[in-house]
Design a protein around this motif. Structure first.
Motif: not given
Length: 617
Positions: A528-532
């Motif tokens: 998974s590739l994402g942001s937070t």
């Protein structure tokens, strides 16, 4: 040339900004030109050496078709204009010419080709330096634009600070001094500043209050005088008491009142505090020519407009100067004065002076410390630039010196394999294969070192990048090699960042490829590739459910050539994460990882909203 305060300060600061920037830019461009010429010469010699080594067999065997691939490979360099390979007996053996590439100065280099002690031909290569000089000219244009922006920004900031911190307060102070001189004492002088101008304004307020109180007292006495003309003696006694009170009031302040006749350069009245200021009796202060004798020679030009020029009633003067004390020391004072006409029409000066020696001493110490700090920073910057330059030269020399013997060993081992393979037993052939494998491994290490150096030196060119689209494109490329592999790829939408797209793609490719590689043991690969958000900052991450690692090894993750797993288990050169760390750092961000053995790994990294251009190291 007489300049007012504003243009004088602006001119001085702009000259201070432009002169070092111009000199630094000129020296930088000269250095770039010298480095470019040096690199071109080295590349020229290296290409000719490659051609000499590669053309030995074709010239010896009179087989031009076997040398054609090497010739085409060298001609792929856009700087190469013409290559001529001559046979010692037959003349032109191979020839390639692309005159349309020529952009600048053309240099030619020839070298003889020998085999088994015989000269069998020669190689001539012509190289153009136009591309390198175009790059330097482009850098020069960027530098000029940067200097222009800096000057515009500095000019705006200087004007803002000068108006807000100096000129407007001085204008207000002048207005209040004029009100004081014109006996407009009803409105108080309010100052909320703690600096010297604020102290001067507070001193003016004290003077206004004293004068207002004095005038109020005088008015009362005048009313009493008008009401009782018969009690003159009592009125005169009360007036003397009032004058004595006023004198004590003035003498108790830091301000020293004075009156003077400008044509005689002497005081007609000085407050008694003056004796403590210079340790001279008041009689000396009243002597003719006092200022011409006890005013510091370098500061006399400040007093000329006050005592030598033609005066107009109500004209206000203010300046700082040094007086020579009895013990030989210099005492800084601030003098304020106004001009009035006496009943006979003769100009008469009156004003105040007060001691500002402590403030001047603090200003001089602060200026000295600032210069010392600037010199220290400049020395450290120069030392750092020198060290980085020496490190770059050392790296180039080291890689060049390592490549030359590697090419020689590679060439001779290839000759052994090609010419003596039938005479070697299986062990000897195995040894040769191991030698060639070690040579390729060392060459790969050298290439990795050069790649890391390139990441440290390359300029970051930030622009808007769709990180989500880039992640999809990279995963399509990775999964194409294993189309039947079960996988679940999750990429968050609308991940937009400001970064260099070329460098960011290299970093993201390494992270996603590692996630894929270390998840091969799982039935389903999940990435998974994402942001937070961490502490209010946007943080991006690449997560997998692979084999993971022990967090005790995390401190070595970004060490060049360090591997958490053996080469037999997972392929790789141990340089990928180091390259990722360098790229993220060049953008002004940072990267870290969290992992649990057997459960997977998450790599976090930050990219500022506006990626900073970091200076070349």
């Amino acid at each position: 040339m007489n300049l007012s305060l504003r243009p004088a300060v602006i001119l001085a600061i702009l000259l201070g900004l432009l002169l070092p920037a111009s000199i630094n830019g000129y020296l930088s461009i000269r250095t770039d030109l010298a480095n470019a010429e040096k690199n071109i010469r080295q590349d020229h010699e290296r290409l000719v050496e490659i051609l000499v080594l590669g053309m030995q067999e074709p010239l010896w065997n009179l087989a031009p078709e076997s040398g054609k691939p090497l010739l085409d490979s060298v001609m792929s360099d856009p700087r190469v204009i013409r290559i001529v390979v001559n046979d010692a007996s037959l003349g032109v053996f191979l020839n390639s010419n692309k005159p349309e590439r020529r952009l600048g100065k053309l240099s030619s280099l020839s070298h003889l080709v020998s085999k088994q002690g015989n000269v069998i031909g020669n190689v001539t290569l012509e190289l153009d330096d136009g591309l390198a000089k175009q790059a330097i000219e482009h850098k020069q244009q960027q530098y000029l634009i940067a200097v222009a922006i800096q000057v515009a920004f500095s000019l705006g900031l200087i004007l803002f600070l000068l108006n807000s911190r100096v000129l407007r307060p001085l204008e207000k102070l002048t207005q209040q001094s004029t009100q004081l001189a014109n006996d407009q004492l009803d409105r108080p002088f309010i100052w909320h500043r703690e600096d010297e101008i604020g102290q001067l304004g507070s001193a003016l307020e004290q003077t206004r209050q004293a004068l207002q109180k004095m005038i109020s007292t005088l008015e009362q006495k005048n009313l009493q005088l008008e009401a009782d003309l018969m009690s003159r003696q009592q009125i005169e006694s009360a007036l003397r008491v009032s004058e004595d009170r006023m004198r004590r009031l003035v003498e108790s302040t830091r301000l020293i009142p004075w009156d003077a006749r400008p044509e005689e350069w002497r005081f007609t009245y000085v407050g008694p505090q003056a004796e403590q200021l210079l340790n001279y009796p008041l009689a000396v202060w009243y002597s003719e020519g006092f200022l011409s004798s006890y005013l510091h020679p370098d500061d006399r030009h400040y007093a000329y407009p006050l005592f030598a020029d033609v005066h107009e009633p109500g004209q206000v003067y203010e300046f700082e100067c040094r007086l020579l004390a009895a013990n030989g020391k210099e005492v800084w004072v601030q003098i304020m004065a106004t001009c009035d006409l006496d009943p006979t029409g003769v100009p008469h000066l009156q004003g105040f002076l007060f001691d500002i020696s402590q403030r001047k001493h603090n200003e001089i110490q602060l200026e000295s410390y600032r210069h010392h700090l600037e010199d220290a920073i400049e020395d450290r910057s120069r030392e750092l630039a020198t060290s980085n330059h020496e490190l770059e030269i050392l790296t180039n020399i080291l890689t060049h010196d390592l490549r030359t013997p590697l090419r020689t060993i590679e060439g001779f081992s290839q000759v052994l394999v090609d010419d003596y393979q039938d005479n070697l037993d299986s062990n000897a052939r195995n040894y040769l294969q191991r030698i060639r494998g070690s040579i390729n491994g060392m060459a790969s290490r050298i290439d990795d070192l050069l790649m890391l150096q390139q990441f440290s030196r390359s300029e970051v060119r930030p622009q808007s990048v769709d990180l989500s689209a880039m992640g999809h494109d990279i995963m399509d490329e990775i999964t194409m090699l294993q189309p039947d592999r079960a996988c679940e790829i999750t990429i968050a939408p609308d991940l937009n960042v400001d970064a260099d797209p070329r460098l960011l793609r290299i970093a993201l490719f390494n992270l996603l490829e590692n996630a894929w590689k270390y998840s091969q043991s799982k039935d389903i690969i999940r990435i998974s590739l994402g942001s937070t958000h961490v502490n209010g900052q946007m943080v991006y991450y690449v997560a997998d459910e692979g084999i993971g690692f022990n967090m005790a090894q995390a401190k070595n993750l970004f060490t060049p050539f360090y591997r958490l797993h053996s080469q037999a288990q997972y392929s790789g050169n141990g340089i990928g994460l180091t390259a990722v760390q360098r790229i993220i750092s060049r953008h002004g961000g940072r990267i870290w990882a969290k992992s649990t053995p057997g459960e997977g790994t998450v790599f976090y990294f930050t990219l500022p909203e506006q990626a900073l251009k970091v200076q070349e190291v």
